[in-house]
Design a protein around this motif. Structure first.
Motif, PDB file in Angstrom:
ATOM      1  N   LEU A 287      -9.224 -69.419 -84.862  1.00  0.00           N
ATOM      2  CA  LEU A 287      -8.220 -70.829 -84.968  1.00  0.00           C
ATOM      3  C   LEU A 287      -9.111 -71.820 -84.867  1.00  0.00           C
ATOM      4  O   LEU A 287      -9.879 -72.463 -84.220  1.00  0.00           O
ATOM      5  N   PRO A 288      -8.506 -72.987 -86.074  1.00  0.00           N
ATOM      6  CA  PRO A 288      -8.483 -74.777 -85.191  1.00  0.00           C
ATOM      7  C   PRO A 288      -8.475 -74.228 -84.224  1.00  0.00           C
ATOM      8  O   PRO A 288      -7.010 -73.845 -83.166  1.00  0.00           O
ATOM      9  N   LYS A 289      -8.598 -75.474 -83.248  1.00  0.00           N
ATOM     10  CA  LYS A 289      -8.516 -76.336 -81.527  1.00  0.00           C
ATOM     11  C   LYS A 289      -7.072 -77.006 -81.913  1.00  0.00           C
ATOM     12  O   LYS A 289      -6.652 -77.084 -81.015  1.00  0.00           O
ATOM     13  N   HIS A 290      -7.691 -77.855 -82.813  1.00  0.00           N
ATOM     14  CA  HIS A 290      -6.190 -78.918 -83.520  1.00  0.00           C
ATOM     15  C   HIS A 290      -6.010 -78.702 -85.077  1.00  0.00           C
ATOM     16  O   HIS A 290      -6.874 -78.694 -85.852  1.00  0.00           O
ATOM     17  N   VAL A 291      -4.531 -78.314 -85.067  1.00  0.00           N
ATOM     18  CA  VAL A 291      -3.979 -78.417 -86.232  1.00  0.00           C
ATOM     19  C   VAL A 291      -3.216 -80.121 -86.824  1.00  0.00           C
ATOM     20  O   VAL A 291      -2.607 -80.807 -85.622  1.00  0.00           O
ATOM     21  N   ALA A 292      -3.002 -80.675 -87.283  1.00  0.00           N
ATOM     22  CA  ALA A 292      -2.188 -81.475 -87.933  1.00  0.00           C
ATOM     23  C   ALA A 292      -1.254 -81.718 -89.414  1.00  0.00           C
ATOM     24  O   ALA A 292      -1.359 -81.066 -90.050  1.00  0.00           O
ATOM     25  N   VAL A 293      -0.172 -81.978 -89.044  1.00  0.00           N
ATOM     26  CA  VAL A 293       0.809 -81.537 -90.100  1.00  0.00           C
ATOM     27  C   VAL A 293       1.590 -82.942 -90.765  1.00  0.00           C
ATOM     28  O   VAL A 293       1.618 -83.423 -89.615  1.00  0.00           O
ATOM     29  N   ILE A 294       1.702 -83.180 -92.048  1.00  0.00           N
ATOM     30  CA  ILE A 294       2.260 -84.168 -92.850  1.00  0.00           C
ATOM     31  C   ILE A 294       3.217 -83.671 -93.001  1.00  0.00           C
ATOM     32  O   ILE A 294       3.873 -82.788 -93.784  1.00  0.00           O
ATOM     33  N   MET A 295       4.538 -83.714 -91.848  1.00  0.00           N
ATOM     34  CA  MET A 295       6.051 -82.928 -92.761  1.00  0.00           C
ATOM     35  C   MET A 295       7.089 -83.582 -93.778  1.00  0.00           C
ATOM     36  O   MET A 295       7.410 -84.511 -93.712  1.00  0.00           O
ATOM     37  N   ASP A 296       6.522 -82.801 -94.120  1.00  0.00           N
ATOM     38  CA  ASP A 296       6.839 -83.703 -95.735  1.00  0.00           C
ATOM     39  C   ASP A 296       8.486 -83.303 -96.229  1.00  0.00           C
ATOM     40  O   ASP A 296       8.000 -81.620 -96.879  1.00  0.00           O
ATOM     41  N   GLY A 297       9.520 -83.889 -97.669  1.00  0.00           N
ATOM     42  CA  GLY A 297      10.083 -83.418 -97.999  1.00  0.00           C
ATOM     43  C   GLY A 297      11.512 -82.523 -96.954  1.00  0.00           C
ATOM     44  O   GLY A 297      12.020 -82.112 -98.301  1.00  0.00           O
TER      45      GLY A 297
ATOM     46  N   TYR B 198      -4.585 -77.668 -95.973  1.00  0.00           N
ATOM     47  CA  TYR B 198      -3.759 -77.375 -96.707  1.00  0.00           C
ATOM     48  C   TYR B 198      -2.788 -77.747 -97.933  1.00  0.00           C
ATOM     49  O   TYR B 198      -1.727 -78.135 -96.776  1.00  0.00           O
ATOM     50  N   ILE B 199      -2.059 -77.494 -98.704  1.00  0.00           N
ATOM     51  CA  ILE B 199      -0.565 -77.863 -99.293  1.00  0.00           C
ATOM     52  C   ILE B 199      -0.206 -76.696 -99.195  1.00  0.00           C
ATOM     53  O   ILE B 199      -0.011 -76.174-100.066  1.00  0.00           O
ATOM     54  N   THR B 200       1.061 -76.845 -99.422  1.00  0.00           N
ATOM     55  CA  THR B 200       2.102 -76.009 -99.550  1.00  0.00           C
ATOM     56  C   THR B 200       3.042 -76.419-100.126  1.00  0.00           C
ATOM     57  O   THR B 200       3.623 -77.812 -99.835  1.00  0.00           O
ATOM     58  N   GLU B 201       4.028 -75.901-100.999  1.00  0.00           N
ATOM     59  CA  GLU B 201       5.527 -76.254-101.925  1.00  0.00           C
ATOM     60  C   GLU B 201       6.195 -76.070-100.794  1.00  0.00           C
ATOM     61  O   GLU B 201       7.523 -76.875-101.344  1.00  0.00           O
ATOM     62  N   VAL B 202       5.946 -75.281-100.041  1.00  0.00           N
ATOM     63  CA  VAL B 202       7.595 -75.314 -99.378  1.00  0.00           C
ATOM     64  C   VAL B 202       7.792 -77.352 -98.476  1.00  0.00           C
ATOM     65  O   VAL B 202       7.056 -77.683 -97.534  1.00  0.00           O
ATOM     66  N   LEU B 203       8.837 -77.138 -98.741  1.00  0.00           N
ATOM     67  CA  LEU B 203       9.946 -78.395 -98.269  1.00  0.00           C
ATOM     68  C   LEU B 203       9.696 -77.998 -96.322  1.00  0.00           C
ATOM     69  O   LEU B 203      10.260 -76.379 -95.533  1.00  0.00           O
ATOM     70  N   TRP B 204       9.115 -78.955 -95.870  1.00  0.00           N
ATOM     71  CA  TRP B 204       9.597 -79.036 -94.707  1.00  0.00           C
ATOM     72  C   TRP B 204      10.470 -78.247 -93.687  1.00  0.00           C
ATOM     73  O   TRP B 204      10.782 -77.388 -92.989  1.00  0.00           O
ATOM     74  N   PRO B 205      11.671 -78.547 -93.759  1.00  0.00           N
ATOM     75  CA  PRO B 205      12.588 -77.983 -93.328  1.00  0.00           C
ATOM     76  C   PRO B 205      12.522 -76.476 -93.743  1.00  0.00           C
ATOM     77  O   PRO B 205      13.610 -75.861 -92.923  1.00  0.00           O
ATOM     78  N   ASP B 206      11.833 -76.025 -94.583  1.00  0.00           N
ATOM     79  CA  ASP B 206      12.471 -74.300 -94.882  1.00  0.00           C
ATOM     80  C   ASP B 206      10.968 -73.394 -94.119  1.00  0.00           C
ATOM     81  O   ASP B 206      10.396 -72.586 -93.989  1.00  0.00           O
TER      82      ASP B 206
ATOM     83  N   THR C 108       3.231 -80.195 -96.313  1.00  0.00           N
ATOM     84  CA  THR C 108       4.475 -79.814 -97.111  1.00  0.00           C
ATOM     85  C   THR C 108       4.989 -80.056 -97.848  1.00  0.00           C
ATOM     86  O   THR C 108       4.753 -81.327 -98.778  1.00  0.00           O
ATOM     87  N   SER C 109       5.487 -79.748 -98.962  1.00  0.00           N
ATOM     88  CA  SER C 109       6.210 -80.032-100.458  1.00  0.00           C
ATOM     89  C   SER C 109       5.584 -80.665-101.671  1.00  0.00           C
ATOM     90  O   SER C 109       5.986 -81.040-102.906  1.00  0.00           O
ATOM     91  N   GLY C 110       3.868 -80.378-101.643  1.00  0.00           N
ATOM     92  CA  GLY C 110       3.405 -80.559-103.127  1.00  0.00           C
ATOM     93  C   GLY C 110       2.455 -80.937-103.029  1.00  0.00           C
ATOM     94  O   GLY C 110       1.785 -81.671-103.958  1.00  0.00           O
ATOM     95  N   GLU C 111       3.229 -82.272-102.017  1.00  0.00           N
ATOM     96  CA  GLU C 111       2.128 -83.501-103.065  1.00  0.00           C
ATOM     97  C   GLU C 111       0.452 -83.476-102.086  1.00  0.00           C
ATOM     98  O   GLU C 111       0.683 -82.789-101.139  1.00  0.00           O
ATOM     99  N   PHE C 112      -0.178 -84.379-103.106  1.00  0.00           N
ATOM    100  CA  PHE C 112      -1.891 -84.439-102.772  1.00  0.00           C
ATOM    101  C   PHE C 112      -2.002 -85.193-102.607  1.00  0.00           C
ATOM    102  O   PHE C 112      -2.536 -86.230-103.377  1.00  0.00           O
TER     103      PHE C 112
END
Length: 242
Positions: free
Chosen positions: A10-20, A208-216, A188-192
């Motif tokens: 597992l990664p020691k550090h995960v970063a998230v751009i909370m988009d959407g 890692y890019i996901t199409e899921v919008l952040w509130p979901d 999140t939200s599919g933006e590259f």
């Protein structure tokens, strides 16, 4: 999904751009602020998910330096929501042994926000579990610029020589000093794009890019991202296998 994860990889550090948040609200026929309010569950799920897995650091890109350019009504609502969320989540943070820290030019936040943030950081300072890092009034360019200022100051006032400035030394001036670089960035939200987030620290992060919008976004989506991470070969510019 969680049962398929390799707990030793597992990664020691995960970063998230909370988009959407805005697009999610638009789909509901509501104002953008509605999306921000409904994203609190996503934050809670992601924090709990990382804490349960024993991940050491989680960075959430909560408010960038560029976000001040949004409509005032949205910015004001975001700041009020930040204060309310910190207050309401304190009990959960303490129960889960989560330490709250921050990166960014936080002294420029509205007074009430700054005060609540500092209080929460002090109250959770002795917690030993997940380090939850809120990036507030943050940008990667700001981080590198302020690091350069620190290096120049030491050069001028402390006898620090230019030839002593290595990559490792420069990292000690960044707002993330002492924290390992993120091995995984989730957007999140599919933006590259990385939207001016941790420009130095993300040099070799898996994205890692996901199409899921952040509130979901929920724990199962976090687990999907981690499974995807574990399927990759991290080479750091080298050739590890043929």
């Amino acid at each position: 999904m969680e049962k398929n994860l390799d707990k030793n990889n597992l990664p020691k550090h995960v970063a998230v751009i909370m988009d959407g948040n805005g697009r999610w609200a638009k789909k509901q026929g509501a104002a953008r602020v509605f999306g921000h309010k409904n994203a609190i569950k996503s934050v809670r799920d992601t924090v709990e998910g990382c804490a349960e897995l024993g991940i050491s650091h989680l960075s959430l890109y909560a408010f960038s330096t560029e976000n001040w350019g949004r409509p005032k009504i949205e910015v004001d609502a975001l700041m009020q929501l930040l204060v309310a969320t910190i207050k309401s989540e304190m009990k959960t943070l303490m129960e889960n042994d989560v330490r709250l820290t921050s990166i960014g030019d936080i002294e420029k936040l509205p007074g009430k926000c700054y005060k609540e943030l500092q209080t929460a950081k002090e109250e959770t300072a002795n917690n030993k579990g997940l380090n939850l890092i809120l990036a507030l009034n943050y940008s990667g360019k700001w981080d590198i610029t302020q690091a350069c200022r620190k290096a120049i100051y030491e050069s001028e006032h402390k006898g620090f020589k230019n030839e002593d400035l290595t990559d490792l030394k420069f990292e000690s001036y960044l707002s993330t000093a002492g924290i390992p670089d993120p091995e995984l960035l989730i957007r999140t939200s599919g933006e590259f794009r990385i939207s001016n987030f941790m420009l130095w620290q993300l040099a070799y992060s898996e994205i890692y890019i996901t199409e899921v919008l952040w509130p979901d976004f929920r724990k199962e989506h976090l687990h999907e991202a981690l499974l995807n991470y574990q399927s990759r070969e991290r080479r750091f510019g080298k050739v590890l296998s043929e």
